[in-house]
Design a protein around this motif. Sequence first.
Motif, PDB file in Angstrom:
ATOM      1  N   ASP A 107      58.659 101.029 -27.352  1.00 26.36           N
ATOM      2  CA  ASP A 107      59.497  99.770 -26.859  1.00 26.36           C
ATOM      3  C   ASP A 107      59.285  99.813 -25.214  1.00 26.36           C
ATOM      4  OD1 ASP A 107      60.825  97.598 -26.225  1.00 26.36           O
ATOM      5  OD2 ASP A 107      62.503  98.122 -27.514  1.00 26.36           O
ATOM      6  N   SER A 125      70.354  93.502 -44.704  1.00 28.76           N
ATOM      7  CA  SER A 125      69.549  94.426 -44.330  1.00 28.76           C
ATOM      8  C   SER A 125      68.488  93.842 -43.029  1.00 28.76           C
ATOM      9  CB  SER A 125      68.553  95.300 -45.538  1.00 28.76           C
ATOM     10  OG  SER A 125      67.771  94.230 -46.078  1.00 28.76           O
ATOM     11  N   TYR A 126      68.041  95.071 -42.148  1.00 27.81           N
ATOM     12  CA  TYR A 126      67.371  94.407 -41.076  1.00 27.81           C
ATOM     13  C   TYR A 126      66.285  95.329 -41.046  1.00 27.81           C
ATOM     14  CZ  TYR A 126      71.761  92.102 -39.949  1.00 27.81           C
ATOM     15  OH  TYR A 126      73.076  91.633 -40.021  1.00 27.81           O
ATOM     16  N   GLN A 172      64.261  97.499 -39.043  1.00 26.44           N
ATOM     17  CA  GLN A 172      64.734  98.631 -38.245  1.00 26.44           C
ATOM     18  C   GLN A 172      64.098 100.013 -38.598  1.00 26.44           C
ATOM     19  OE1 GLN A 172      68.973  98.502 -38.873  1.00 26.44           O
ATOM     20  NE2 GLN A 172      68.979  99.901 -40.683  1.00 26.44           N
ATOM     21  N   ASN A 225      64.717 104.155 -39.070  1.00 23.08           N
ATOM     22  CA  ASN A 225      65.811 105.140 -39.026  1.00 23.08           C
ATOM     23  C   ASN A 225      65.137 106.441 -38.821  1.00 23.08           C
ATOM     24  OD1 ASN A 225      67.886 103.413 -39.396  1.00 23.08           O
ATOM     25  ND2 ASN A 225      67.479 103.377 -41.666  1.00 23.08           N
ATOM     26  N   LYS A 281      69.065 104.711 -34.825  1.00 24.72           N
ATOM     27  CA  LYS A 281      68.598 103.685 -35.633  1.00 24.72           C
ATOM     28  C   LYS A 281      68.059 102.520 -34.625  1.00 24.72           C
ATOM     29  CE  LYS A 281      71.185 102.239 -38.908  1.00 24.72           C
ATOM     30  NZ  LYS A 281      72.653 101.697 -39.627  1.00 24.72           N
ATOM     31  N   TYR A 282      66.946 102.195 -34.702  1.00 24.34           N
ATOM     32  CA  TYR A 282      66.423 101.332 -33.862  1.00 24.34           C
ATOM     33  C   TYR A 282      65.989  99.853 -34.611  1.00 24.34           C
ATOM     34  CZ  TYR A 282      62.870  98.661 -30.828  1.00 24.34           C
ATOM     35  OH  TYR A 282      62.402  97.841 -29.994  1.00 24.34           O
ATOM     36  N   SER A 283      66.865  98.708 -34.288  1.00 27.58           N
ATOM     37  CA  SER A 283      66.788  97.696 -34.640  1.00 27.58           C
ATOM     38  C   SER A 283      65.756  96.463 -34.061  1.00 27.58           C
ATOM     39  CB  SER A 283      67.903  97.023 -34.913  1.00 27.58           C
ATOM     40  OG  SER A 283      68.978  97.555 -35.644  1.00 27.58           O
ATOM     41  N   PHE A 284      64.705  96.186 -34.586  1.00 27.51           N
ATOM     42  CA  PHE A 284      63.846  95.239 -33.783  1.00 27.51           C
ATOM     43  C   PHE A 284      64.332  94.032 -33.406  1.00 27.51           C
ATOM     44  CE2 PHE A 284      60.725  91.698 -34.212  1.00 27.51           C
ATOM     45  CZ  PHE A 284      59.977  92.371 -32.991  1.00 27.51           C
ATOM     46  N   SER A 285      64.226  93.643 -32.215  1.00 33.54           N
ATOM     47  CA  SER A 285      64.725  92.273 -31.650  1.00 33.54           C
ATOM     48  C   SER A 285      63.688  91.482 -31.261  1.00 33.54           C
ATOM     49  CB  SER A 285      65.917  92.758 -30.685  1.00 33.54           C
ATOM     50  OG  SER A 285      65.148  93.398 -29.564  1.00 33.54           O
ATOM     51  N   LYS A 303      69.126  91.383 -33.944  1.00 35.70           N
ATOM     52  CA  LYS A 303      68.594  92.075 -35.229  1.00 35.70           C
ATOM     53  C   LYS A 303      67.830  91.035 -36.014  1.00 35.70           C
ATOM     54  CE  LYS A 303      72.224  95.502 -35.734  1.00 35.70           C
ATOM     55  NZ  LYS A 303      73.278  95.918 -36.541  1.00 35.70           N
ATOM     56  N   GLU A 350      65.806  91.079 -42.758  1.00 32.91           N
ATOM     57  CA  GLU A 350      64.579  91.364 -43.846  1.00 32.91           C
ATOM     58  C   GLU A 350      64.167  90.046 -44.408  1.00 32.91           C
ATOM     59  OE1 GLU A 350      62.595  93.923 -44.292  1.00 32.91           O
ATOM     60  OE2 GLU A 350      63.571  95.674 -43.859  1.00 32.91           O
TER      61      GLU A 350
END
Length: 873
Positions: free
Chosen positions: A514, A642-643, A645, A647, A664-668, A682, A685
């Motif tokens: 990223d 759920s998102y 992401q 882990n 924990k990396y959440s895609f934005s 976030k 899914e």
Amino acid sequence: MWRTTSSFSFVQPLCHGNERSYLLQFKDSFVINKSASSEPWAYPKVASWTLEGNNNDCCSWDGVECDEFTGHVIGLDLNSSCLYGSIDSTSSLFHLDRLQRLNLADNHFKYSQIPSTFSNLSELTHLDLSSSVFASQIPLEVSQLSQLSFLNLSGNTHLELKKPSFRSLVENLTCLEKLDLSCVEIISIVPNILANLSSLTFLRLRDCRLYGEFPVGIFKLPNLQVLNVGYNEGLTGYLPDFQWSSTLERIGLAKTNFSGKLPASIGNLGSLTTISIWGCNFSGFIPSSLGNLTSLNSLDLSFNTFEGHIPSSFGNLVQLSFLFLTSNKFTGPIPFELANLTKLTALNLGRNEFVGQIPSSIFNLTNLEYLELSINYFSGTVEFDKFVKLKKLTHLLLSDIQVSLLESETSANRTIQNKFPNFLAKQDELELLDLQGNNIHGQLPEWVWNMRSLPIPSSSTLQYRASHNSFVGKISELICNLSSLQVLQLSENNLSGPLPQCLHNFGDSLVVLDIRRNKFEGSIPQTWANGSKLMIINFSQNKFQGWLPRSLAKCITLKALDLSNNQFNDTFPSWLGNLPNLKILILRSNKFYGPIKVHSVNYEFPNLQIVDLSYNSFTGMLPVELFQNLNSSRSDCAYHLSYIQVNSYFVLEYGYQDVVSSFKYSFSMMMTNKGVHTIYEKVQEIFTAFDFSSNRFAGDIPESIGNIKVLRLLNLSNNILTGHIPPTLRNLAELESLDLSQNKLVGEIPQQLTQLTFLESFNVSHNDLVGLIPQGKQFNTFQNSSFEGNSKLCGNPLSKKCKYYKALPPLSSTSKKSQDSGSPLQFGWRIVMIGYGCGLLVGVTIGHIVIERKHDWLMKTFGVRQPVPGRKV
């Protein structure tokens, strides 16, 4: 025959010939395979079992123990002996009926069942079959070994204890001193009978899927030293009032549902060396009596809801090497008494509510290897040069500490500058560095990439996260020396220049890349390694140019690729179509061009759910194949809440303590939704969206779009689309935003679109549409701007009335009930009932939204103005 030993004054008989034969048969039933044992010191002990030369005395063979008077084999220690093969009930092992101790741990027995003929070894007192790849049910016959004082079946993750039950196994083993069944699938309550095993000193039932309330009587066992029932999330219980003499040395309750407070009487357990109760539901204040446990070596209270100050009595815990208090609600300043804990190697105070200055005494803890202070409410300044004293640091996490960084304490004119701290230049042992969210600015110094990257345990990784700062300058080629990185996160800085061409070195380890919102330029490196583990790539909002590297097609684990807001000049990357996990493809605001060709016969893009191609120069027909291949039949319930992401975690070993450090990396992403540029911190899914706006797509809107029943957002605006609006769009029951503006569409707006009850934004402006605008339901909420630029449209909300249109009579109460499924309350409750499949909370929430919408529709119908509530993604 007899022989005289050199160390004893008596003669010892040679081993019995039949037992020698049994041993050789046992040896011959296996293959020696070094990979069958995991310990680094493993070696094939049975290699010495041979009759060559004068080696016929089996009592002298490696791993064999004989009775010094009778010569019978009474012990076999074949731990980590590289044995590969099965053991069945006919094995010659079970003829060694004088065996008292048997250790077969850390071998590979090919998922064979523990033979019932173990009951032949009736004199066994020690049995260790741990981590040896046994499977299936533990036979009841094991419970007949009534002399057992030591039983270890742990680490066999395919082993079960169901019939016989846990209780049936242990009720006859009344002599047990040590019992370890960790990782055996038991799925049972903990039987009260364990509290009767008065000889028990060691009980380890970690990760067995135990549930129910833990018998408090087990804590009162008179000889118990080690108790570990961690990683049984269904297990409840509490710590009793310790008003008796106890021998407890180690307590492990991590990741259970134990709750309550730490009793003040815990200070009576003077023998305690380890307390690991992280990830439970403990709460309240920490009793100062904890400072009485002067033998404590490891204390982990993380991930609970403890509150209040850290007692100053912690300064008495001078033997402590491991202290983790992260993710609680501790407040107040860090007590200066922690400076007494000079043996600390791991200290984590992150994710609390500490205030005040970071005490300089921390820098006197020169044995620290791991230090985390992230996400607190510290104030004042930090003299970063003092960190140079911590020469053993391998992990330093200081994100979001809200302090000013003082570069030098000796400078005559010290100024507070949030620039990259030069003390790090001397920290050549660093493996993990986290400085996110500290507003560090200035050029990234060259020495950063010279930091030594040492190997770490096999399940652990290195992460470099420095986003949300103000770094400037280029990324040096030396970054490629960090070949074990899992996470590289440099987003939202002012970094510039080209990317190092050696980035493909990360192919074997990197999971998240990223670097969004910088000023990088040039082309993307064209080579990516085979077997890449990359799941998230975000290059958005930079100045990249040229073609996309075709080798990205090798990234078979890729979930999300965001290349938006750059200057890429290429055709549509149909060569990514075989990536089985790709869910998100964002190419917005580049220079992509040409028609989109996707071969549906190859099932390309099978899981694509978010596609943003807006603001490019694509031509030709809309890619029907993307709509046909989208898997829209998945169950919403499986993805609710759920998102998307990643882990990432690694395990660090500090003495006897494992430290699990997770990330924990959440895609934005950013998309245009309802006409507004919207940032999604976030991404659920379940969220499905297509944005093909601002291109040069031509032809009809494919009817197959109507098959994507989970579609939430569809934007086809600002193209040169022709033909009619397909009535099949009525099937898009989840649709919230539909934008078809700025095209050349003709015909009427299909009346069926009034069935889209979640539609909040609708825009068909600037087309060639004709006829009556559909009336009722959501269409009563849309403004003039949704329809302007269509000279032949008429009806509300436009001022132009339809000259030849006669309004339909209002629905009777009976027909209205039939059409709308009852009153607003009834309609909403129907959605609530559907929601039960995904959980009551979700169902009630959806039901409430529908009720509000129906209510607003009624109010507007009867002349009362009220804003329509939004539906957040």
